[in-house]
Design a protein around this motif. Structure first.
Motif, mmCIF file in Angstrom:
data_model
loop_
_atom_site.group_PDB
_atom_site.id
_atom_site.type_symbol
_atom_site.label_atom_id
_atom_site.label_comp_id
_atom_site.label_asym_id
_atom_site.label_seq_id
_atom_site.Cartn_x
_atom_site.Cartn_y
_atom_site.Cartn_z
ATOM 1 N N LEU A 180 -32.726 -63.663 -79.647
ATOM 2 C CA LEU A 180 -33.802 -64.994 -80.926
ATOM 3 C C LEU A 180 -33.323 -66.463 -80.212
ATOM 4 O O LEU A 180 -34.110 -67.399 -80.569
ATOM 5 C CB LEU A 180 -32.736 -64.959 -81.893
ATOM 6 N N ILE A 181 -32.080 -66.688 -79.568
ATOM 7 C CA ILE A 181 -31.889 -68.170 -78.661
ATOM 8 C C ILE A 181 -32.657 -68.618 -78.076
ATOM 9 O O ILE A 181 -33.180 -69.890 -78.072
ATOM 10 C CB ILE A 181 -29.681 -68.254 -78.944
ATOM 11 N N ARG A 182 -32.904 -67.705 -76.686
ATOM 12 C CA ARG A 182 -33.970 -68.627 -75.728
ATOM 13 C C ARG A 182 -34.704 -67.058 -75.040
ATOM 14 O O ARG A 182 -34.561 -66.483 -74.717
ATOM 15 C CB ARG A 182 -32.514 -68.712 -74.712
ATOM 16 N N PRO A 183 -35.308 -67.549 -76.047
ATOM 17 C CA PRO A 183 -36.699 -66.632 -75.790
ATOM 18 C C PRO A 183 -37.490 -66.214 -74.758
ATOM 19 O O PRO A 183 -37.643 -67.636 -74.294
ATOM 20 C CB PRO A 183 -37.603 -66.584 -76.948
ATOM 21 N N SER A 184 -37.837 -65.173 -73.838
ATOM 22 C CA SER A 184 -38.295 -64.789 -72.777
ATOM 23 C C SER A 184 -39.089 -63.730 -71.775
ATOM 24 O O SER A 184 -38.932 -63.097 -73.401
ATOM 25 C CB SER A 184 -37.475 -65.548 -71.682
#
Length: 89
Positions: free
Chosen positions: A21-25
């Motif tokens: 959720l913080i750093r989507p990939s």
């Protein structure tokens, strides 16, 4: 031992989904899918092997699935929005 492994997988799944959720990939999304599936599979095995109360196991499992699924859907939406912004540039 199996219960410990199940708990570790579940905690890793929740942590991975939160980080997603913080750093989507895309790769993190697939890893979170795999960890969620592993948690469900290991939970089913633990419930079967320990003859746990099915109502309690199902309630806890459904709460876990609901929370992780909601987070995965949010992350997938963020990825889609980023992809659309990148195409429009």
């Amino acid at each position: 031992m199996v219960i410990l492994l199940h708990v570790l997988i579940a905690v890793a799944s929740i942590g991975s989904t939160t980080y997603l959720l913080i750093r989507p990939s895309r790769s993190k999304l697939y890893a979170s899918y795999a960890l969620a599936a592993a948690t469900i599979i290991s939970g089913a095995y633990v419930a079967w092997s320990t003859h746990a109360r099915l109502l309690q196991v199902c309630t806890t499992g459904l709460l876990y699935i609901a929370a992780v699924l909601a987070a995965l859907l949010l992350a997938r939406g963020k990825l889609a929005a980023e992809r659309i912004r990148a195409r429009n540039r």
